[in-house]
Design a protein around this motif. Sequence first.
Motif, short mmCIF file in Angstrom:
data_model
loop_
_atom_site.label_atom_id
_atom_site.label_comp_id
_atom_site.label_asym_id
_atom_site.label_seq_id
_atom_site.Cartn_x
_atom_site.Cartn_y
_atom_site.Cartn_z
N LEU A 15 0.82 -1.21 0.00
CA LEU A 15 0.00 0.00 0.00
C LEU A 15 0.86 1.26 0.00
O LEU A 15 0.53 2.23 -0.69
CB LEU A 15 -0.96 -0.01 1.19
N LEU A 18 1.92 1.62 -3.49
CA LEU A 18 0.83 2.12 -4.34
C LEU A 18 0.66 3.63 -4.19
O LEU A 18 0.40 4.33 -5.17
CB LEU A 18 -0.48 1.42 -3.99
N ILE A 28 -5.43 6.84 -9.35
CA ILE A 28 -6.12 5.56 -9.19
C ILE A 28 -5.38 4.60 -8.25
O ILE A 28 -6.01 3.93 -7.45
CB ILE A 28 -6.41 4.90 -10.56
N THR A 29 -4.05 4.52 -8.33
CA THR A 29 -3.33 3.59 -7.45
C THR A 29 -3.42 4.05 -5.99
O THR A 29 -3.50 3.21 -5.09
CB THR A 29 -1.86 3.42 -7.86
N ILE A 32 -6.84 3.02 -4.79
CA ILE A 32 -6.85 1.58 -4.52
C ILE A 32 -6.19 1.31 -3.18
O ILE A 32 -6.69 0.50 -2.38
CB ILE A 32 -6.15 0.81 -5.66
N LEU A 35 -8.63 2.30 -0.35
CA LEU A 35 -9.70 1.31 -0.17
C LEU A 35 -9.17 0.04 0.50
O LEU A 35 -9.82 -0.51 1.39
CB LEU A 35 -10.34 1.00 -1.51
N ALA A 36 -8.00 -0.41 0.10
CA ALA A 36 -7.41 -1.60 0.72
C ALA A 36 -7.09 -1.35 2.19
O ALA A 36 -7.30 -2.23 3.03
CB ALA A 36 -6.16 -2.02 -0.04
#
Length: 115
Positions: A15, A18, A28-29, A32, A35-36
Amino acid sequence: MSTSPAADNRVPQVLYALYMLGLVSGFITTLIGLLAAYIYRRDAAPFLAEHYRFLIRTFWIGVAYSIAAAVLSFTIIGLAIPAVVLPIWLVIRCIVGWHAVHRNLPPTRPDSWLW
């Protein structure tokens, strides 16, 4: 079945990567990663839950800083914030977090707005 601490550490490490990848690949990454972090924080060990909290705060603090930069964009300093200061802030914050999770420690200052 329990996983090893090293396996548990991989998710926050990915993460953090990312988040930094978001600097070159776009928003976008980072989204993501956010959210993770929300998904994984619930069942995490206490020190890993702190990392997920740190990642979530990093995202939202970055949003707040970006809004402030947009407001200041009518001045010279407002142009430097999103182009120089925010990426440096994000990279330092991610490196500090990644280094702590790699050593099986919580982030040193999870409530800080800096790093």
